[in-house]
Design an enzyme around this catalytic site. Structure first.
Site, PDB file in Angstrom:
ATOM      1  N   ARG A   1       1.969  22.597  69.459  1.00 32.34           N
ATOM      2  CA  ARG A   1       3.055  21.789  68.897  1.00 32.34           C
ATOM      3  C   ARG A   1       3.517  22.243  67.524  1.00 32.34           C
ATOM      4  O   ARG A   1       4.719  22.361  67.267  1.00 32.34           O
ATOM      5  CB  ARG A   1       2.621  20.315  68.800  1.00 32.34           C
ATOM      6  CG  ARG A   1       2.733  19.571  70.085  1.00 32.34           C
ATOM      7  CD  ARG A   1       1.669  18.503  70.177  1.00 32.34           C
ATOM      8  NE  ARG A   1       0.392  19.148  70.407  1.00 32.34           N
ATOM      9  CZ  ARG A   1      -0.106  19.396  71.615  1.00 32.34           C
ATOM     10  NH1 ARG A   1       0.525  18.994  72.674  1.00 32.34           N
ATOM     11  NH2 ARG A   1      -1.251  20.038  71.750  1.00 32.34           N
ATOM     12  N   THR A   2       2.580  22.462  66.621  1.00 26.87           N
ATOM     13  CA  THR A   2       2.986  22.759  65.240  1.00 26.87           C
ATOM     14  C   THR A   2       3.772  24.061  65.200  1.00 26.87           C
ATOM     15  O   THR A   2       4.853  24.149  64.612  1.00 26.87           O
ATOM     16  CB  THR A   2       1.740  22.831  64.333  1.00 26.87           C
ATOM     17  OG1 THR A   2       0.998  21.624  64.505  1.00 26.87           O
ATOM     18  CG2 THR A   2       2.119  22.985  62.880  1.00 26.87           C
TER      19      THR A   2
ATOM     20  N   LYS B   1      -8.647  45.007  61.086  1.00 30.77           N
ATOM     21  CA  LYS B   1      -9.070  46.252  60.422  1.00 30.77           C
ATOM     22  C   LYS B   1      -9.760  45.964  59.094  1.00 30.77           C
ATOM     23  O   LYS B   1     -10.173  46.873  58.387  1.00 30.77           O
ATOM     24  CB  LYS B   1      -7.853  47.145  60.154  1.00 30.77           C
ATOM     25  CG  LYS B   1      -7.079  47.554  61.389  1.00 30.77           C
ATOM     26  CD  LYS B   1      -5.914  48.472  60.978  1.00 30.77           C
ATOM     27  CE  LYS B   1      -5.006  48.770  62.145  1.00 30.77           C
ATOM     28  NZ  LYS B   1      -3.789  49.456  61.693  1.00 30.77           N
TER      29      LYS B   1
ATOM     30  N   ARG C   1      -1.285  28.489  59.397  1.00 33.83           N
ATOM     31  CA  ARG C   1      -2.478  27.723  59.806  1.00 33.83           C
ATOM     32  C   ARG C   1      -3.660  28.681  59.758  1.00 33.83           C
ATOM     33  O   ARG C   1      -3.588  29.797  60.273  1.00 33.83           O
ATOM     34  CB  ARG C   1      -2.299  27.171  61.211  1.00 33.83           C
ATOM     35  CG  ARG C   1      -3.592  26.585  61.753  1.00 33.83           C
ATOM     36  CD  ARG C   1      -3.375  25.857  63.053  1.00 33.83           C
ATOM     37  NE  ARG C   1      -2.658  24.615  62.849  1.00 33.83           N
ATOM     38  CZ  ARG C   1      -2.427  23.732  63.810  1.00 33.83           C
ATOM     39  NH1 ARG C   1      -2.866  23.964  65.034  1.00 33.83           N
ATOM     40  NH2 ARG C   1      -1.777  22.617  63.561  1.00 33.83           N
TER      41      ARG C   1
ATOM     42  N   HIS D   1      -3.248  18.580  56.640  1.00 32.69           N
ATOM     43  CA  HIS D   1      -2.196  18.924  57.594  1.00 32.69           C
ATOM     44  C   HIS D   1      -0.974  18.082  57.217  1.00 32.69           C
ATOM     45  O   HIS D   1      -0.590  17.155  57.926  1.00 32.69           O
ATOM     46  CB  HIS D   1      -2.676  18.597  59.011  1.00 32.69           C
ATOM     47  CG  HIS D   1      -1.870  19.202  60.120  1.00 32.69           C
ATOM     48  ND1 HIS D   1      -0.640  19.800  59.930  1.00 32.69           N
ATOM     49  CD2 HIS D   1      -2.126  19.289  61.461  1.00 32.69           C
ATOM     50  CE1 HIS D   1      -0.179  20.226  61.093  1.00 32.69           C
ATOM     51  NE2 HIS D   1      -1.058  19.932  62.032  1.00 32.69           N
TER      52      HIS D   1
HETATM   53  C1  NCD Z   1      -3.981  18.779  65.222  1.00 35.99           C
HETATM   54  C2  NCD Z   1      -4.527  19.858  64.318  1.00 35.99           C
HETATM   55  O1  NCD Z   1      -4.292  21.047  64.560  1.00 35.99           O
HETATM   56  O2  NCD Z   1      -5.133  19.469  63.330  1.00 35.99           O
HETATM   57  N1  NCD Z   1      -3.023  19.233  66.099  1.00 35.99           N
HETATM   58  C3  NCD Z   1      -1.726  19.242  65.707  1.00 35.99           C
HETATM   59  O3  NCD Z   1      -1.331  19.943  64.809  1.00 35.99           O
HETATM   60  N2  NCD Z   1      -0.899  18.381  66.319  1.00 35.99           N
HETATM   61  C4  NCD Z   1      -5.032  17.958  65.864  1.00 35.99           C
HETATM   62  C5  NCD Z   1      -6.141  18.615  66.607  1.00 35.99           C
HETATM   63  O4  NCD Z   1      -6.196  19.825  66.756  1.00 35.99           O
HETATM   64  O5  NCD Z   1      -6.993  17.851  67.084  1.00 35.99           O
END
Ligand code: NCD
Length: 304
Positions: free
Chosen positions: A55-56, A84, A105, A133
């Site tokens: 999703r993100t 590397k 991320r 997040h």
């Molecule tokens: C979450 C995350 O990556 O922290 N997912 C997201 O971004 N919607 C929640 C999760 O991974 O449980």
């Protein structure tokens, strides 16, 4: 040179950096923004995902495309020079030459801050380990406001892995900006909210900690996945997996006006039959990721 407006060039690293006014400003922009293929023409977003994401990652890319911008990047560092032995700093110093904004991320807590301190372009934290997040929190707040028409005076339950779940760490921090919030922290004893977050809440947001899956009186129930990948010892995970399952039976206690949220992905913590309840709003929540991220990209690239 034109004067920089207040959001332009800003990093989005932690929700702690947001005042109430700033949160509301982002939500207002998100409410008003519409697809505009000219707005970010010529701008490039680098999408650097060192951890899995559906999703993100896709909602940031969708947001950029809807505003006419372009996306470069990777998901999984296996195809990059990181294998590397290249450092994160050298990687992002390179990316900075190609892109106007970085969305990253990474499994390491503090990595987003490190990158923001390394490059001159704005950095948006799409999750740094178990830490923060912030863009998820903004879409969570957008969703809560959409259904309750307010962000004050709410009883909110956070359920599941409160220790390793970054979404609940950011959300709890954000809730300290609002009035008359009460939190019910529902988790197994070994997955309780970390002391640093409780410290943020102390004296600002009254909270109770419990093991019992009691959803009575809550306006918002925010369910999380047990973060298997963050357990140092897999046996510890085995002990708590499946600790909470939201079933139709459990939902009998939900207020009709309550909303049930989950950042997703879910594993087994919300039974599929719950999806058809009017309170189940986690797929609306997913959808809200796009306007919120469109607003953020517009703000950090163009300002307000
Ligand atoms: C979450 C995350 O990556 O922290 N997912 C997201 O971004 N919607 C929640 C999760 O991974 O449980």
């Amino acid at each position: 040179m034109a004067q920089r407006t207040r959001w332009q060039g800003q990093d989005i690293i932690s929700i702690r950096e947001f005042s109430r006014d700033q949160i509301e400003d982002v939500l207002t922009h998100a409410q008003q923004i519409r697809p505009d293929p000219q707005l970010l023409v010529g701008r490039v977003m680098a999408s650097l995902f060192f951890e899995p994401s559906t999703r993100t990652q896709l909602s940031f890319a969708t947001a950029m495309h809807r505003l006419g911008g372009k996306v470069i990047g990777f998901s999984g560092a296996e195809s990059t020079s990181v294998v590397k032995g290249e450092s994160l700093q050298d990687t992002v110093r390179t990316v900075e030459k190609y892109a106007d904004v970085i969305v990253m991320r990474h499994p390491l807590e503090g990595s987003a801050r490190l990158v923001a301190d390394t490059v001159a372009i704005p950095v948006i934290n799409a999750g740094d380990g178990a830490n923060q997040h912030p863009t998820q929190t903004l879409m969570d707040l957008f969703t809560i406001k959409k259904f309750h028409q307010r962000l004050d005076d709410l009883k909110i339950g956070l359920v599941g892995d409160l220790k390793y779940g970054r979404t609940v760490h950011s959300l709890a921090g954000a809730l300290t900006r609002f009035r008359k919030i009460e939190l019910r922290l529902i988790s197994p004893p070994n997955l309780r909210m970390p002391p640093a977050i409780l410290h943020e809440l102390n004296g600002v947001v009254p909270y109770t900690e419990t093991e019992e899956l009691d959803l009575r009186d809550l306006d918002v129930v925010y369910v999380t996945r047990i973060q298997k990948e963050r357990f140092p010892d897999i046996e510890e995970y085995e002990k708590v997996k499946g600790a909470y399952v939201i079933t139709l039976k459990v939902c009998e206690r939900l207020k009709p006006s309550a909303i049930l949220l989950h950042p997703l992905p879910r594993v087994d913590e919300i039974a599929p039959e719950v999806d058809s309840l009017p309170q189940a709003k986690y797929f609306d929540q997913v959808q809200n990721g796009v306007p919120v991220r469109m607003a953020l990209l517009k703000l950090v690239l163009l300002g307000s």
